[in-house]
Design a protein around this motif. Structure first.
Motif, PDB file in Angstrom:
ATOM      1  N   THR A  58      -0.736  55.053 -13.342  1.00  0.00           N
ATOM      2  CA  THR A  58      -0.060  56.301 -13.715  1.00  0.00           C
ATOM      3  C   THR A  58      -0.066  56.486 -15.229  1.00  0.00           C
ATOM      4  OG1 THR A  58       1.364  56.107 -11.755  1.00  0.00           O
ATOM      5  CG2 THR A  58       2.052  57.649 -13.463  1.00  0.00           C
ATOM      6  N   ASP A  59       0.211  55.413 -15.948  1.00  0.00           N
ATOM      7  CA  ASP A  59       0.165  55.466 -17.410  1.00  0.00           C
ATOM      8  C   ASP A  59      -1.242  55.784 -17.904  1.00  0.00           C
ATOM      9  OD1 ASP A  59       2.854  54.845 -17.524  1.00  0.00           O
ATOM     10  OD2 ASP A  59       2.542  52.717 -17.979  1.00  0.00           O
ATOM     11  N   LEU A  60      -2.237  55.175 -17.279  1.00  0.00           N
ATOM     12  CA  LEU A  60      -3.621  55.441 -17.672  1.00  0.00           C
ATOM     13  C   LEU A  60      -3.970  56.908 -17.475  1.00  0.00           C
ATOM     14  CD1 LEU A  60      -6.428  54.416 -18.591  1.00  0.00           C
ATOM     15  CD2 LEU A  60      -6.953  54.091 -16.159  1.00  0.00           C
ATOM     16  N   GLY A  61      -3.473  57.506 -16.393  1.00  0.00           N
ATOM     17  CA  GLY A  61      -3.738  58.913 -16.145  1.00  0.00           C
ATOM     18  C   GLY A  61      -3.331  59.788 -17.306  1.00  0.00           C
ATOM     19  N   GLU A  62      -2.222  59.450 -17.960  1.00  0.00           N
ATOM     20  CA  GLU A  62      -1.768  60.213 -19.124  1.00  0.00           C
ATOM     21  C   GLU A  62      -2.741  60.063 -20.287  1.00  0.00           C
ATOM     22  OE1 GLU A  62       0.824  62.331 -19.225  1.00  0.00           O
ATOM     23  OE2 GLU A  62       0.983  61.940 -17.079  1.00  0.00           O
ATOM     24  N   LEU A  63      -3.245  58.858 -20.502  1.00  0.00           N
ATOM     25  CA  LEU A  63      -4.248  58.656 -21.554  1.00  0.00           C
ATOM     26  C   LEU A  63      -5.497  59.482 -21.268  1.00  0.00           C
ATOM     27  CD1 LEU A  63      -5.478  57.198 -24.031  1.00  0.00           C
ATOM     28  CD2 LEU A  63      -6.241  55.403 -22.448  1.00  0.00           C
ATOM     29  N   LEU A  64      -5.964  59.462 -20.027  1.00  0.00           N
ATOM     30  CA  LEU A  64      -7.169  60.203 -19.670  1.00  0.00           C
ATOM     31  C   LEU A  64      -6.975  61.704 -19.867  1.00  0.00           C
ATOM     32  CD1 LEU A  64      -8.323  58.279 -16.457  1.00  0.00           C
ATOM     33  CD2 LEU A  64      -9.000  57.892 -18.841  1.00  0.00           C
ATOM     34  N   LEU A  65      -5.810  62.214 -19.545  1.00  0.00           N
ATOM     35  CA  LEU A  65      -5.534  63.635 -19.783  1.00  0.00           C
ATOM     36  C   LEU A  65      -5.641  63.952 -21.268  1.00  0.00           C
ATOM     37  CD1 LEU A  65      -2.497  64.367 -17.429  1.00  0.00           C
ATOM     38  CD2 LEU A  65      -4.887  64.996 -17.058  1.00  0.00           C
ATOM     39  N   SER A  66      -5.159  63.061 -22.116  1.00  0.00           N
ATOM     40  CA  SER A  66      -5.219  63.288 -23.558  1.00  0.00           C
ATOM     41  C   SER A  66      -6.655  63.250 -24.070  1.00  0.00           C
ATOM     42  CB  SER A  66      -4.375  62.247 -24.301  1.00  0.00           C
ATOM     43  OG  SER A  66      -5.013  60.983 -24.337  1.00  0.00           O
ATOM     44  N   GLN A  67      -7.556  62.682 -23.281  1.00  0.00           N
ATOM     45  CA  GLN A  67      -8.973  62.631 -23.643  1.00  0.00           C
ATOM     46  C   GLN A  67      -9.788  63.722 -22.955  1.00  0.00           C
ATOM     47  OE1 GLN A  67      -9.549  58.573 -22.362  1.00  0.00           O
ATOM     48  NE2 GLN A  67      -9.226  57.760 -24.423  1.00  0.00           N
ATOM     49  N   GLY A  68      -9.098  64.603 -22.216  1.00  0.00           N
ATOM     50  CA  GLY A  68      -9.774  65.711 -21.564  1.00  0.00           C
ATOM     51  C   GLY A  68     -10.463  65.349 -20.266  1.00  0.00           C
ATOM     52  N   ILE A  69     -10.108  64.212 -19.696  1.00  0.00           N
ATOM     53  CA  ILE A  69     -10.760  63.740 -18.472  1.00  0.00           C
ATOM     54  C   ILE A  69      -9.937  64.198 -17.276  1.00  0.00           C
ATOM     55  CG2 ILE A  69     -11.539  61.716 -17.187  1.00  0.00           C
ATOM     56  CD1 ILE A  69     -11.717  60.287 -19.963  1.00  0.00           C
ATOM     57  N   THR A  70     -10.517  65.087 -16.483  1.00  0.00           N
ATOM     58  CA  THR A  70      -9.793  65.706 -15.371  1.00  0.00           C
ATOM     59  C   THR A  70     -10.254  65.203 -14.004  1.00  0.00           C
ATOM     60  OG1 THR A  70     -11.315  67.588 -15.426  1.00  0.00           O
ATOM     61  CG2 THR A  70      -9.272  67.788 -16.689  1.00  0.00           C
ATOM     62  N   ALA A  71     -11.329  64.430 -13.976  1.00  0.00           N
ATOM     63  CA  ALA A  71     -11.804  63.834 -12.720  1.00  0.00           C
ATOM     64  C   ALA A  71     -12.533  62.541 -13.047  1.00  0.00           C
ATOM     65  CB  ALA A  71     -12.719  64.788 -11.961  1.00  0.00           C
ATOM     66  N   ILE A  72     -12.425  61.572 -12.156  1.00  0.00           N
ATOM     67  CA  ILE A  72     -13.027  60.260 -12.381  1.00  0.00           C
ATOM     68  C   ILE A  72     -13.565  59.701 -11.070  1.00  0.00           C
ATOM     69  CG2 ILE A  72     -11.570  59.661 -14.347  1.00  0.00           C
ATOM     70  CD1 ILE A  72      -9.775  58.078 -12.464  1.00  0.00           C
ATOM     71  N   THR A  73     -14.474  58.748 -11.200  1.00  0.00           N
ATOM     72  CA  THR A  73     -14.805  57.926 -10.045  1.00  0.00           C
ATOM     73  C   THR A  73     -14.404  56.486 -10.352  1.00  0.00           C
ATOM     74  OG1 THR A  73     -17.078  57.403 -10.751  1.00  0.00           O
ATOM     75  CG2 THR A  73     -16.755  59.379  -9.395  1.00  0.00           C
TER      76      THR A  73
END
Length: 533
Positions: free
Chosen positions: A209-224
């Motif tokens: 969940t914490d990582l998801g916040e970091l990814l949002l700050s990097q503009g990453i909206t989908a991942i595999t």
């Protein structure tokens, strides 16, 4: 998701949609784009209007190859990377520091070491780690994720001695007396796993969940999620994280090596539904290792050797059972293949198969693709195989590439331009955390190397293979969504989800040398602002 009709105006919008690459306004309803184009052509209506302030807007980034659960876990462990760790002695000091905060016998773990960035110019060994701590087991994963270095206590716990045979697809490094050095390559790295601690389910969910916040700050909206380097199903972690606010769309791949011998293993059909936020995508297999670790299975030997071509990790049984499972379930098969031999092996095996996925998703996707042969490129283009490659490797690991391949051969690796010209479905991604970069999921250093073909230190990595910025963004958005089998994302076009980002700088006009300093100011998923800087 918002149900309101919203007009976004005054933006420099790049859509990744070739039928309408640039726009300055768009309208969304119920989380989807219903119109996009020039402001003077915008349909009349009652809209909530949001001013994009003349900023550059891109589709949300799709990281089509990363290991989020591993990345989330690694963030809590020793980072064996600059600027904090620049030598083996620095690493030993970090280990001593952790040992001072916990009792004897508790595991000490770290990740990210790269001998090319250590002042000693070599991998740490058991005796180096023993200087950091000898009364607790220590494990440090190499940056590539394919090599583990452990201390003497960890070898003792795992029962690894000079009489322990190398496992299939793995190697225990040994000294002149046959004693293990503590360096465990490829499948040998798994020998200590049964003795290492596991996080609780809730701890893993919280980290994710914490990582998801970091990814949002990097503009990453989908991942595999390309699987764990140990036994485990990550799917339920994401379901738990969604309940705590995790926003990204996720395609989950199962590491087949850990499931193939389980006769009860199956993936519930409903998990493959592409309308789900969290969905199953297919299986992942490991064909070889890494260039920086000299374990990628190459067509030509590594620099300074006559017979070291790397390691073939995957058995025929793994491949054949994986193919049969994917055909039966009509899902993707992903193969880690860096070296030419590993690439040729898998391309040739699947070349004669009929496409088994039901939509445009490639039935075979291949990961990394360092030195593909011209024949492998031709066959992949003909059959519609997906290739996921990572410019960040050249950018951040240049020391190891020069040492292992030499400068001229390094320039020919990752032939992005050649693959695109041949018609290969290719995308960019990071493989985070499996690279030597302090913030490995950051898309911008990856993009910078793609458009400059220069490493972080300025080393020329092959100018013939660079791409323009438009292409780089498409590879990180539209093509990444296609390779990962995502539905209705990766482009800003009518009918697609309104997943987009607003940048601090215009990447199309910024100087190339500052691209890695571009920041995301806002991130939207399904029309909802989920991050603001």
């Amino acid at each position: 998701m918002t149900n309101k009709s919203t007009a976004y105006i005054n933006g420099k919008i790049f859509t990744s949609d070739d039928s309408c690459l640039y726009a300055d306004a768009m309208i969304t309803e119920k989380g989807r784009i219903v119109w996009i184009g020039k402001a003077e052509d915008m349909p009349q209506g009652e809209y909530e209007r949001i001013d994009l302030r003349g900023k550059r807007v891109l589709p949300g980034f799709v990281d089509a190859h990363m290991h989020p659960v591993m990345l989330a876990d690694y963030s809590k462990k020793i980072s064996a990377l600059p600027p904090k760790v620049n030598s083996i002695e620095d690493l030993a000091a970090e280990i001593r520091n952790v040992r001072g905060k916990q009792g004897a016998g508790q595991w000490i773990e770290g990740w990210g070491y790269d001998e090319g960035k250590l002042s000693e110019g070599r991998s740490p060994n058991r005796y180096d780690l023993d200087r950091g701590c000898s009364d607790s087991p220590v494990s440090i994963i190499r940056t590539c994720g394919h090599i583990r270095c452990v201390n003497s206590k960890a070898l003792e716990l795992a029962g690894i001695t000079k009489d322990t045979p190398d496992p299939q697809g793995g190697q225990i490094d040994r000294n002149e007396n046959g004693e293990p050095t503590g360096i465990l390559r490829e499948n040998a790295r798994n020998l200590v796993l049964p003795f290492m601690p596991n996080l609780t389910f809730e701890q893993t969910v919280d980290q994710l969940t914490d990582l998801g916040e970091l990814l949002l700050s990097q503009g990453i909206t989908a991942i595999t999620d390309m699987g764990l380097l140990e036994n485990g199903d990550t799917f339920d972690y994401y379901i738990g994280a969604v309940k705590k606010g995790f926003k990204q769309k996720v395609g989950v791949y199962y590491m087949w090596d850990y499931f193939m011998d389980d006769d009860t293993f199956s993936i519930p059909k409903e998990r493959f539904d592409k309308d789900r936020q969290i969905r199953a995508a297919g299986l992942k297999t490991i064909g070889d290792g890494s260039v920086s670790g000299r374990t990628a299975w190459m067509n030509h030997p590594y620099l300074g050797t006559e017979d070291n071509y790397g390691i073939s990790v995957c058995s025929d049984e793994v491949i054949e059972t994986a193919v049969q499972f994917c055909k039966k379930n009509r899902c993707q098969l992903a193969m880690h293949a860096m070296g030419g031999k590993a690439i040729d092996r898998m391309v040739d095996r699947i070349y004669g198969e009929e496409k088994w996925t039901d939509d445009e998703t490639p039935h075979l996707r291949m990961e990394h693709i360092t030195e593909p042969s011209s024949e492998a490129i031709r066959k992949a283009a003909e059959k519609g195989f997906g290739f996921a490659t990572q410019p960040i490797f050249l950018y951040s690991e240049i020391e190891s590439y020069l040492k292992n391949l030499g400068p001229e051969r390094t320039k020919k690796t990752y032939p992005v331009r050649s693959m695109l010209d041949a018609g290969v479905l290719l995308c960019f991604s990071t493989d985070a955390p499996a690279t030597s970069w302090a913030v490995p999921s950051d898309p911008f250093p990856c993009i910078k190397c793609g458009v400059t073909r220069r490493a972080y230190d300025g080393t020329d990595c092959g100018q013939e293979q660079r791409v323009d910025m438009e292409t780089a963004v498409k590879l990180y958005t539209r093509n990444a969504a296609k390779v990962g089998g995502f539905k209705e994302i990766g482009q800003l076009r009518p009918g697609f989800w309104a997943d987009f980002i607003v940048l601090s700088e215009d990447v199309f006009s910024s100087a190339e040398d500052v691209l890695d300093r571009v920041c995301v100011e806002e991130t939207y998923i399904a029309g909802e602002k989920v991050y603001e800087r």
